[in-house]
Design a protein around this motif. Structure first.
Motif, PDB file in Angstrom:
ATOM      1  N   ASP A   3      67.843  46.866 -45.306  1.00 48.39           N
ATOM      2  CA  ASP A   3      67.921  48.038 -46.165  1.00 48.39           C
ATOM      3  C   ASP A   3      69.343  48.218 -46.685  1.00 48.39           C
ATOM      4  O   ASP A   3      70.309  48.168 -45.928  1.00 48.39           O
ATOM      5  CB  ASP A   3      67.486  49.294 -45.403  1.00 48.39           C
ATOM      6  N   THR A   5      72.007  50.633 -48.464  1.00 46.71           N
ATOM      7  CA  THR A   5      72.385  51.996 -48.824  1.00 46.71           C
ATOM      8  C   THR A   5      73.893  52.049 -48.997  1.00 46.71           C
ATOM      9  O   THR A   5      74.614  51.161 -48.539  1.00 46.71           O
ATOM     10  CB  THR A   5      71.953  53.003 -47.742  1.00 46.71           C
ATOM     11  N   ARG A  36      80.521  54.957 -42.970  1.00 48.20           N
ATOM     12  CA  ARG A  36      79.504  53.901 -42.964  1.00 48.20           C
ATOM     13  C   ARG A  36      80.156  52.570 -43.326  1.00 48.20           C
ATOM     14  O   ARG A  36      80.869  52.464 -44.331  1.00 48.20           O
ATOM     15  CB  ARG A  36      78.378  54.219 -43.947  1.00 48.20           C
ATOM     16  N   TRP A  71      74.994  48.065 -42.273  1.00 50.74           N
ATOM     17  CA  TRP A  71      74.291  46.996 -42.992  1.00 50.74           C
ATOM     18  C   TRP A  71      75.066  45.700 -42.849  1.00 50.74           C
ATOM     19  O   TRP A  71      76.289  45.692 -42.814  1.00 50.74           O
ATOM     20  CB  TRP A  71      74.175  47.364 -44.472  1.00 50.74           C
ATOM     21  N   GLU A  98      74.983  47.655 -55.191  1.00 52.73           N
ATOM     22  CA  GLU A  98      73.991  48.252 -54.298  1.00 52.73           C
ATOM     23  C   GLU A  98      74.670  49.068 -53.192  1.00 52.73           C
ATOM     24  O   GLU A  98      74.246  50.184 -52.870  1.00 52.73           O
ATOM     25  CB  GLU A  98      73.122  47.165 -53.676  1.00 52.73           C
TER      26      GLU A  98
END
Length: 240
Positions: A3, A5, A36, A71, A98
Protein backbone atom coordinates in the motif's frame (compact mmCIF):
# COMPACT_ATOMS: atom_id res chain seq x y z
CA UNK A 1 4.35 -3.56 2.10
CA UNK A 2 2.38 -2.80 -1.03
CA UNK A 3 0.00 0.00 0.00
CA UNK A 4 1.33 3.40 -1.04
CA UNK A 5 0.47 6.42 1.11
CA UNK A 6 2.13 9.78 1.64
CA UNK A 7 5.26 9.76 3.84
CA UNK A 8 7.53 12.36 5.42
CA UNK A 9 10.94 10.81 4.77
CA UNK A 10 11.93 8.48 1.93
CA UNK A 11 15.32 6.73 1.83
CA UNK A 12 16.38 5.62 -1.66
CA UNK A 13 19.23 3.13 -2.07
CA UNK A 14 20.63 0.77 -4.66
CA UNK A 15 20.39 -2.49 -2.73
CA UNK A 16 18.42 -4.10 0.05
CA UNK A 17 20.52 -3.56 3.20
CA UNK A 18 22.14 -0.28 2.04
CA UNK A 19 19.64 1.79 4.03
CA UNK A 20 20.12 -0.41 7.10
CA UNK A 21 23.85 0.31 6.96
CA UNK A 22 23.77 4.06 6.32
CA UNK A 23 20.61 5.62 7.76
CA UNK A 24 18.54 2.97 9.54
CA UNK A 25 18.97 4.70 12.89
CA UNK A 26 17.81 7.98 11.42
CA UNK A 27 14.62 6.36 10.12
CA UNK A 28 14.00 5.01 13.61
CA UNK A 29 14.48 8.46 15.11
CA UNK A 30 12.11 10.01 12.57
CA UNK A 31 9.51 7.38 13.45
CA UNK A 32 9.92 8.26 17.14
CA UNK A 33 8.98 11.84 16.18
CA UNK A 34 5.71 10.56 14.71
CA UNK A 35 6.93 10.95 11.11
CA UNK A 36 6.08 8.44 8.40
CA UNK A 37 9.12 6.87 6.77
CA UNK A 38 9.66 4.72 3.70
CA UNK A 39 12.40 2.88 1.79
CA UNK A 40 12.75 2.46 -1.97
CA UNK A 41 15.34 -0.11 -3.05
CA UNK A 42 16.22 0.32 -6.72
CA UNK A 43 17.30 -3.30 -7.36
CA UNK A 44 16.30 -6.71 -6.09
CA UNK A 45 19.74 -8.15 -5.36
CA UNK A 46 19.82 -10.84 -8.02
CA UNK A 47 23.50 -10.26 -8.84
CA UNK A 48 24.82 -10.41 -5.27
CA UNK A 49 27.56 -12.84 -4.28
CA UNK A 50 25.38 -14.11 -1.44
CA UNK A 51 21.66 -14.79 -1.28
CA UNK A 52 18.93 -14.78 -3.92
CA UNK A 53 16.53 -11.98 -4.80
CA UNK A 54 13.75 -13.92 -3.04
CA UNK A 55 15.82 -14.33 0.13
CA UNK A 56 16.71 -10.65 0.19
CA UNK A 57 13.09 -9.65 -0.36
CA UNK A 58 12.05 -11.62 2.71
CA UNK A 59 14.93 -10.20 4.74
CA UNK A 60 14.10 -6.66 3.62
CA UNK A 61 10.53 -7.11 4.80
CA UNK A 62 11.76 -8.24 8.21
CA UNK A 63 14.20 -5.35 8.44
CA UNK A 64 11.46 -2.88 7.45
CA UNK A 65 9.41 -4.08 10.41
CA UNK A 66 12.32 -3.50 12.78
CA UNK A 67 12.88 -0.01 11.34
CA UNK A 68 9.15 0.78 11.70
CA UNK A 69 8.84 2.11 8.15
CA UNK A 70 5.35 2.72 6.80
CA UNK A 71 6.21 1.44 3.32
CA UNK A 72 9.00 -0.39 1.52
CA UNK A 73 9.24 -1.29 -2.14
CA UNK A 74 11.78 -2.35 -4.75
CA UNK A 75 12.10 -1.46 -8.41
CA UNK A 76 13.24 -3.84 -11.14
CA UNK A 77 16.43 -2.01 -12.16
CA UNK A 78 19.05 -4.73 -12.81
CA UNK A 79 21.40 -5.31 -9.88
CA UNK A 80 24.90 -4.21 -10.90
CA UNK A 81 23.47 -2.09 -13.73
CA UNK A 82 21.95 0.92 -12.02
CA UNK A 83 22.16 3.44 -14.86
CA UNK A 84 20.93 7.00 -15.15
CA UNK A 85 18.47 6.45 -17.99
CA UNK A 86 15.16 8.13 -18.76
CA UNK A 87 13.32 4.87 -18.11
CA UNK A 88 14.88 4.47 -14.67
CA UNK A 89 14.24 8.10 -13.75
CA UNK A 90 10.56 7.74 -14.59
CA UNK A 91 10.31 4.60 -12.46
CA UNK A 92 11.46 6.64 -9.47
CA UNK A 93 9.29 9.61 -10.43
CA UNK A 94 6.19 7.41 -10.21
CA UNK A 95 7.06 6.39 -6.67
CA UNK A 96 7.92 9.95 -5.63
CA UNK A 97 4.54 11.18 -6.84
CA UNK A 98 2.76 8.39 -5.01
CA UNK A 99 4.69 8.73 -1.73
CA UNK A 100 5.14 12.54 -1.84
CA UNK A 101 8.02 12.65 0.71
CA UNK A 102 9.04 15.99 2.18
CA UNK A 103 12.63 14.75 2.60
CA UNK A 104 14.55 12.29 0.43
CA UNK A 105 17.72 10.55 1.63
CA UNK A 106 20.07 9.52 -1.19
CA UNK A 107 23.40 7.68 -1.20
CA UNK A 108 26.50 9.86 -1.23
CA UNK A 109 27.56 10.69 -4.79
CA UNK A 110 30.99 9.05 -4.62
CA UNK A 111 31.90 5.50 -3.67
CA UNK A 112 33.44 2.18 -4.63
CA UNK A 113 30.29 0.54 -6.00
CA UNK A 114 28.98 2.05 -9.26
CA UNK A 115 25.40 1.21 -8.26
CA UNK A 116 25.74 3.45 -5.20
CA UNK A 117 27.01 6.61 -6.86
CA UNK A 118 24.79 6.09 -9.90
CA UNK A 119 21.79 5.82 -7.54
CA UNK A 120 22.70 9.20 -6.12
CA UNK A 121 22.62 10.99 -9.47
CA UNK A 122 19.63 8.99 -10.66
CA UNK A 123 17.67 9.81 -7.52
CA UNK A 124 18.52 13.50 -7.66
CA UNK A 125 17.43 13.86 -11.28
CA UNK A 126 14.23 11.91 -10.62
CA UNK A 127 13.39 14.30 -7.76
CA UNK A 128 13.74 17.22 -10.16
CA UNK A 129 11.73 15.61 -12.96
CA UNK A 130 8.99 14.65 -10.53
CA UNK A 131 8.09 18.32 -10.22
CA UNK A 132 7.56 18.88 -13.95
CA UNK A 133 3.85 19.00 -14.74
CA UNK A 134 4.25 18.00 -18.39
CA UNK A 135 5.77 14.63 -17.48
CA UNK A 136 2.66 12.50 -17.20
CA UNK A 137 2.62 9.42 -14.97
CA UNK A 138 -0.99 9.37 -13.81
CA UNK A 139 -0.13 11.22 -10.59
CA UNK A 140 0.12 14.99 -10.02
CA UNK A 141 3.62 16.53 -10.09
CA UNK A 142 5.53 16.68 -6.84
CA UNK A 143 9.04 17.70 -5.81
CA UNK A 144 10.57 16.96 -2.37
CA UNK A 145 11.40 19.93 -0.17
CA UNK A 146 14.88 18.69 0.75
CA UNK A 147 17.46 16.12 -0.36
CA UNK A 148 20.23 14.91 1.96
CA UNK A 149 22.97 12.38 1.33
CA UNK A 150 23.88 9.51 3.66
CA UNK A 151 27.68 9.72 3.92
CA UNK A 152 28.57 7.01 6.45
CA UNK A 153 31.20 5.37 4.22
CA UNK A 154 32.45 8.55 2.52
CA UNK A 155 35.65 10.21 3.66
CA UNK A 156 34.02 13.63 3.98
CA UNK A 157 33.10 15.94 6.80
CA UNK A 158 29.32 15.70 7.34
CA UNK A 159 27.08 18.75 7.20
CA UNK A 160 25.25 17.34 10.22
CA UNK A 161 24.78 14.14 12.18
CA UNK A 162 21.64 12.56 13.62
CA UNK A 163 21.72 11.22 17.17
CA UNK A 164 20.77 7.53 16.97
CA UNK A 165 21.91 6.56 20.47
CA UNK A 166 18.49 5.31 21.66
CA UNK A 167 18.08 3.24 18.48
CA UNK A 168 21.51 1.70 17.98
CA UNK A 169 20.46 -1.84 18.95
CA UNK A 170 17.35 -1.83 16.72
CA UNK A 171 19.46 -0.49 13.87
CA UNK A 172 21.90 -3.36 14.33
CA UNK A 173 19.08 -5.92 14.50
CA UNK A 174 17.70 -4.59 11.21
CA UNK A 175 21.09 -5.13 9.57
CA UNK A 176 21.38 -8.68 10.91
CA UNK A 177 17.97 -9.48 9.44
CA UNK A 178 19.95 -10.05 6.24
CA UNK A 179 21.10 -13.48 7.26
CA UNK A 180 22.04 -14.36 3.68
CA UNK A 181 24.60 -11.55 3.76
CA UNK A 182 25.96 -11.46 7.29
CA UNK A 183 26.29 -15.03 8.47
CA UNK A 184 29.67 -16.69 7.95
CA UNK A 185 29.73 -18.85 4.82
CA UNK A 186 32.30 -19.93 2.20
CA UNK A 187 30.72 -17.85 -0.58
CA UNK A 188 32.27 -14.39 -0.60
CA UNK A 189 34.39 -15.11 2.45
CA UNK A 190 37.14 -12.77 1.28
CA UNK A 191 34.70 -9.93 0.52
CA UNK A 192 32.45 -9.86 3.57
CA UNK A 193 33.23 -8.84 7.13
CA UNK A 194 33.30 -11.89 9.47
CA UNK A 195 30.17 -12.12 11.57
CA UNK A 196 32.09 -11.65 14.82
CA UNK A 197 33.41 -8.28 13.61
CA UNK A 198 30.17 -6.81 12.26
CA UNK A 199 28.97 -5.43 15.58
CA UNK A 200 32.37 -3.96 16.45
CA UNK A 201 32.71 -2.19 13.10
CA UNK A 202 29.11 -0.98 12.99
CA UNK A 203 29.19 0.47 16.48
CA UNK A 204 32.68 1.97 16.01
CA UNK A 205 31.56 3.95 12.96
CA UNK A 206 28.45 5.19 14.74
CA UNK A 207 30.59 6.11 17.76
CA UNK A 208 32.98 8.11 15.58
CA UNK A 209 30.19 10.25 14.16
CA UNK A 210 28.58 10.51 17.56
CA UNK A 211 31.77 12.07 18.92
CA UNK A 212 31.61 14.70 16.17
CA UNK A 213 28.13 15.65 17.33
CA UNK A 214 28.65 15.39 21.06
CA UNK A 215 26.49 12.27 21.47
CA UNK A 216 27.28 8.58 21.83
CA UNK A 217 26.14 7.24 18.43
CA UNK A 218 25.20 9.11 15.25
CA UNK A 219 24.75 8.81 11.50
CA UNK A 220 26.30 11.42 9.16
CA UNK A 221 24.72 13.34 6.29
CA UNK A 222 25.86 15.85 3.70
CA UNK A 223 23.65 18.65 2.45
CA UNK A 224 24.51 20.43 -0.81
CA UNK A 225 22.18 23.40 -0.42
CA UNK A 226 22.76 26.36 1.89
CA UNK A 227 20.31 26.26 4.81
CA UNK A 228 18.14 29.26 5.68
CA UNK A 229 17.93 30.12 9.40
CA UNK A 230 15.61 32.68 11.01
CA UNK A 231 16.56 32.13 14.66
CA UNK A 232 20.13 31.25 15.65
CA UNK A 233 18.96 29.94 19.00
CA UNK A 234 17.06 27.13 17.25
CA UNK A 235 20.02 25.82 15.24
CA UNK A 236 21.15 22.55 16.87
CA UNK A 237 24.91 22.24 17.32
CA UNK A 238 27.10 20.24 19.65
CA UNK A 239 28.59 21.98 22.65
CA UNK A 240 31.84 23.86 22.12
Amino acid sequence: MSDVTAVDVLAIAAHRDDVEQTCGGTLLRMHSLQLRTAILDLTQGEAGTRGSAAERASEAEEAAGILCVAWRGALDIPDGRVENTWENRIKIVRRLRELRPRVVILPYWQGRHPDHYNSSTLGYEACFLSGLARIETGEPPFRPFKIVYASLYADVRPSFVVDITPFIEERFRALLAYRSQYTDQPSGGSLFVPHDEIRERTFALARHYGLLGGVRYAEPFVQKEVGLVDDLTLVPVSSI
